[in-house]
Design a protein around this motif. Structure first.
Motif, mmCIF file in Angstrom:
data_model
loop_
_atom_site.group_PDB
_atom_site.id
_atom_site.type_symbol
_atom_site.label_atom_id
_atom_site.label_comp_id
_atom_site.label_asym_id
_atom_site.label_seq_id
_atom_site.Cartn_x
_atom_site.Cartn_y
_atom_site.Cartn_z
ATOM 1 N N ARG A 89 0.823 -1.212 0.000
ATOM 2 C CA ARG A 89 0.000 0.000 0.000
ATOM 3 C C ARG A 89 0.851 1.253 0.000
ATOM 4 N N SER A 90 2.111 1.101 -0.403
ATOM 5 C CA SER A 90 3.064 2.220 -0.532
ATOM 6 C C SER A 90 3.220 2.992 0.774
ATOM 7 N N MET A 91 3.124 2.275 1.892
ATOM 8 C CA MET A 91 3.314 2.908 3.196
ATOM 9 C C MET A 91 4.789 2.882 3.609
ATOM 10 N N LEU A 92 5.603 2.135 2.862
ATOM 11 C CA LEU A 92 7.020 2.021 3.150
ATOM 12 C C LEU A 92 7.802 2.198 1.853
ATOM 13 N N THR A 93 8.965 2.813 1.940
ATOM 14 C CA THR A 93 9.795 2.989 0.755
ATOM 15 C C THR A 93 10.764 1.828 0.568
#
Length: 237
Positions: free
Chosen positions: A147-151
């Motif tokens: 969910r693109s919460m972390l790079t």
């Protein structure tokens, strides 16, 4: 011969079943023989108060044993108003173990809570909880990445745990309750996938153990943890 008829260096049958809790961001039902522990990972969109405005997140754990996880019913600790000393010690151990392989800055100001509920106990509940807790944590982090919460990936390594002991004068791996109950020495080893030591808990009952016996237990633990890490890798493929 061990009560379970296993070889001295043989683990109980271990299974790691993912995705068993519908609503949790990560979950794993871990079985070490007749010890069964449900581990769930829950994401909270806030860090603990002491980490506010630091940019760091946190991983913590809670542990409990269901009333009929053992031969006789035990009262739920909630009825006494607070967790027992044993429960607090175990959940702190699980939290420390899992944090040892997480880059807390990478998850941002969030908290991941690992709940470990013992469904059935036959020795080694804390080691099973750590091993299954890693799988639940892994899946929670993958859920966040999806969910693109972390790079990047804040999970730096595997971590697993196993018990070892001396029973009837013989060093053995992965004690079940029958062995643990009468062991002369009982130890728990927490190690990373790359062989790093996270924590060692060792106690003699009556007869002190020697340095040579300790090193033998360490060798057994390394072998056992290596097998558990391979099972973790297979589980999350």
């Amino acid at each position: 011969m061990r009560p379970s008829r296993r070889a001295p260096d043989e683990l109980r049958k271990v299974s790691l079943e993912r995705g068993v809790a519908r609503y949790a961001e990560g979950s794993c039902l871990v079985k070490f023989g007749e010890t069964h522990v449900l581990c769930t990972a829950s994401l909270e969109e806030r860090a603990p108060p002491w980490l506010r405005n630091t940019g760091k997140g946190w991983v913590t754990a809670e542990y409990s044993m269901l009333p009929r996880a053992t031969h006789e019913r035990t009262r739920r600790e909630v009825t006494s108003g607070k967790p027992s000393g044993r429960t607090q010690e175990i959940q702190r151990l699980i939290g420390r173990s899992l944090r040892s392989v997480v880059d807390l800055t990478s998850i941002g100001e969030k908290q991941i809570v690992i709940d470990c509920d013992v469904i059935q106990a036959d020795g080694g509940t804390r080691t099973a909880a750590i091993t299954g807790g890693w799988v639940a944590l892994h899946d929670c982090i993958q859920w966040m990445r999806g969910r693109s919460m972390l790079t990047g990936n804040p999970l730096k390594d595997h971590v697993a745990a196993v018990s070892c002991g001396i029973t009837k004068g013989a060093p053995v791996l992965d004690l079940d309750y029958a062995e643990d109950n009468g062991a002369e020495t009982d130890a728990n080893f927490v190690m990373t996938g790359t062989g790093g030591l996270v924590e060692i808990q060792g106690t003699a009952e009556g007869k002190p153990f020697s340095e040579e016996e300790f090193l033998t237990l360490m060798r057994l633990a390394k072998q056992g943890v290596a097998q558990l890490v391979e099972l973790q890798k297979l589980a999350v493929m």
